[in-house]
Design a protein around this motif. Structure first.
Motif, short mmCIF file in Angstrom:
data_model
loop_
_atom_site.label_atom_id
_atom_site.label_comp_id
_atom_site.label_asym_id
_atom_site.label_seq_id
_atom_site.Cartn_x
_atom_site.Cartn_y
_atom_site.Cartn_z
N TRP A 111 0.84 -1.21 0.00
CA TRP A 111 0.00 0.00 0.00
C TRP A 111 0.88 1.26 0.00
O TRP A 111 0.67 2.17 -0.80
CB TRP A 111 -0.92 -0.03 1.21
CG TRP A 111 -1.92 1.09 1.26
CD1 TRP A 111 -1.68 2.37 1.68
CD2 TRP A 111 -3.28 1.05 0.88
NE1 TRP A 111 -2.82 3.11 1.61
CE2 TRP A 111 -3.83 2.33 1.11
CE3 TRP A 111 -4.11 0.05 0.38
CZ2 TRP A 111 -5.15 2.63 0.85
CZ3 TRP A 111 -5.43 0.36 0.12
CH2 TRP A 111 -5.94 1.64 0.35
N GLN A 112 1.85 1.30 0.89
CA GLN A 112 2.72 2.49 0.98
C GLN A 112 3.51 2.70 -0.30
O GLN A 112 3.65 3.83 -0.77
CB GLN A 112 3.66 2.38 2.17
CG GLN A 112 3.02 2.83 3.44
CD GLN A 112 4.03 2.93 4.56
OE1 GLN A 112 4.91 2.09 4.70
NE2 GLN A 112 3.89 3.96 5.38
N GLU A 113 4.05 1.63 -0.86
CA GLU A 113 4.83 1.75 -2.09
C GLU A 113 3.98 2.27 -3.24
O GLU A 113 4.41 3.13 -4.02
CB GLU A 113 5.45 0.40 -2.47
CG GLU A 113 6.59 -0.01 -1.59
CD GLU A 113 7.10 -1.42 -1.89
OE1 GLU A 113 6.50 -2.11 -2.76
OE2 GLU A 113 8.09 -1.83 -1.26
N GLU A 114 2.76 1.77 -3.35
CA GLU A 114 1.88 2.20 -4.44
C GLU A 114 1.42 3.64 -4.26
O GLU A 114 1.35 4.40 -5.23
CB GLU A 114 0.67 1.26 -4.54
CG GLU A 114 1.02 -0.16 -4.94
CD GLU A 114 1.69 -0.25 -6.31
OE1 GLU A 114 1.20 0.38 -7.26
OE2 GLU A 114 2.71 -0.95 -6.41
N VAL A 115 1.12 4.03 -3.03
CA VAL A 115 0.75 5.43 -2.78
C VAL A 115 1.92 6.34 -3.14
O VAL A 115 1.74 7.37 -3.80
CB VAL A 115 0.32 5.63 -1.31
CG1 VAL A 115 0.29 7.10 -0.93
CG2 VAL A 115 -1.03 5.00 -1.06
N LYS A 116 3.11 5.95 -2.71
CA LYS A 116 4.30 6.76 -3.00
C LYS A 116 4.55 6.87 -4.50
O LYS A 116 4.88 7.94 -5.02
CB LYS A 116 5.51 6.14 -2.31
CG LYS A 116 6.42 7.13 -1.67
CD LYS A 116 7.58 6.44 -1.01
CE LYS A 116 7.43 6.57 0.49
NZ LYS A 116 8.59 6.05 1.21
N GLU A 127 0.49 16.00 3.63
CA GLU A 127 0.02 15.27 4.81
C GLU A 127 -1.12 14.32 4.48
O GLU A 127 -1.26 13.28 5.11
CB GLU A 127 -0.38 16.22 5.95
CG GLU A 127 -1.59 17.07 5.68
CD GLU A 127 -1.29 18.42 5.07
OE1 GLU A 127 -2.21 19.25 5.03
OE2 GLU A 127 -0.16 18.67 4.64
N ILE A 128 -1.93 14.63 3.47
CA ILE A 128 -3.01 13.73 3.04
C ILE A 128 -2.42 12.48 2.41
O ILE A 128 -2.86 11.36 2.68
CB ILE A 128 -3.97 14.45 2.06
CG1 ILE A 128 -4.69 15.61 2.75
CG2 ILE A 128 -4.95 13.49 1.44
CD1 ILE A 128 -5.65 15.20 3.85
N VAL A 129 -1.42 12.65 1.57
CA VAL A 129 -0.77 11.50 0.92
C VAL A 129 -0.08 10.62 1.97
O VAL A 129 -0.17 9.40 1.92
CB VAL A 129 0.23 11.97 -0.16
CG1 VAL A 129 0.99 10.80 -0.75
CG2 VAL A 129 -0.50 12.73 -1.26
N GLU A 130 0.60 11.25 2.93
CA GLU A 130 1.27 10.48 3.98
C GLU A 130 0.29 9.70 4.83
O GLU A 130 0.52 8.53 5.14
CB GLU A 130 2.10 11.41 4.87
CG GLU A 130 3.34 11.94 4.20
CD GLU A 130 4.07 12.97 5.03
OE1 GLU A 130 3.66 13.23 6.19
OE2 GLU A 130 5.05 13.53 4.53
N SER A 131 -0.82 10.33 5.21
CA SER A 131 -1.80 9.61 6.04
C SER A 131 -2.49 8.52 5.23
O SER A 131 -2.84 7.47 5.78
CB SER A 131 -2.82 10.58 6.64
OG SER A 131 -3.57 11.22 5.64
N LEU A 132 -2.67 8.72 3.93
CA LEU A 132 -3.22 7.67 3.08
C LEU A 132 -2.27 6.48 3.02
O LEU A 132 -2.70 5.32 3.07
CB LEU A 132 -3.47 8.21 1.67
CG LEU A 132 -4.06 7.23 0.66
CD1 LEU A 132 -5.43 6.76 1.11
CD2 LEU A 132 -4.14 7.87 -0.71
#
Length: 192
Positions: A111-116, A127-132
Motif C-alpha cells: 500500500w505504501q509503495e503504491e501510494v508513493k 500530509e493527506i498523501v502520507e496519512s493515506l
C-alpha cells in the motif's frame, strides 16, 4: 540601426516615440505575465481542493464495497479503480495486481509503495498523501468493521483538512490574483 538613422536624418522625435511604444508594450507584457502567474497559483489551490474531494469519494466507494458488497479488499480495490480518474486508476489497479499476485512483503508495504509511486505527484497536500500511505497498515489484517472504521477515521481527518483549506481557499485565491496584477503594475512602473 534606429539611432544611426536618427543621427543622420535628425528625426529624434520618431526615435523617442518608438522607445515609448516599446516600453508600453513591454509593460503590458509584464502585467500579462504576472497576472498569468497569479491565476496559475490560484488554479493550483482550486485543483488541490478538487483532488481532495475526488479522493474522499474514492475512499467512500472503497468503504462501501467493503461494507455493503462484502468484497475482499483486493476485489474492492479493483471495483473502485475501474471507474476512477488518473492517477487514482493507475494506483488502484496496480495495487490490485500486486495484492492479487502477492508481490511485496505485506499489505502495508505494498500500500505504501503504491501510494508513493502514484500519488506523490498528484495535486494533494503532502500530509493527506502520507496519512493515506499509513492506513494500509490497518487494512486487510483486521476484521471488516475495523477496516471500515479505519476508512471512516481517514475520511473524517480529510474532511477537517478540507474545511480548513476551503476556509482559507477564497482568501488565498484572491491574494494570488491580486499579487500577480500588483506585481506586474509595480514592475512596469519601475521599468518605465
Amino acid at each position: 540601426m534606429i539611432i544611426a538613422e536618427a543621427c543622420f536624418t535628425g528625426n529624434w522625435k520618431r526615435l523617442r516615440s518608438e522607445w515609448k511604444m516599446q516600453r508600453c508594450i513591454g509593460a503590458m507584457l509584464i502585467i500579462i505575465a504576472t497576472t498569468g502567474w497569479g491565476m496559475c497559483q490560484a488554479w493550483k489551490i482550486e485543483e488541490c481542493y478538487r483532488q481532495m474531494r475526488y479522493l474522499r469519494k474514492l475512499i467512500f466507494r472503497l468503504r462501501s464495497e467493503l461494507q455493503y458488497s462484502r468484497q475482499m479488499l483486493p476485489e474492492a480495490v479493483l471495483l473502485t479503480g475501474k471507474d476512477a480518474q488518473e492517477p487514482y486508476q493507475s494506483w488502484l489497479l496496480s495495487l490490485y495486481e500486486r495484492l492479487r499476485n502477492r508481490q511485496g512483503t505485506s499489505l502495508s508495504v505494498i500500500w505504501q509503495e503504491e501510494v508513493k509511486e502514484y500519488l506523490t505527484d498528484a495535486e494533494l497536500p503532502e500530509e493527506i498523501v502520507e496519512s493515506l500511505g499509513r492506513i494500509g497498515s490497518e487494512l486487510g489484517t483486521i476484521d471488516l468493521q475495523m477496516q471500515i472504521r479505519t476508512l471512516d477515521l481517514y475520511m473524517e481527518s480529510m474532511e477537517q483538512r478540507m474545511e480548513e483549506l476551503h476556509a482559507e481557499e477564497k482568501e488565498r485565491i484572491r491574494l494570488h490574483r491580486c499579487i500577480g496584477i500588483t506585481a506586474g503594475i509595480f514592475l512596469s512602473i519601475i521599468l518605465l
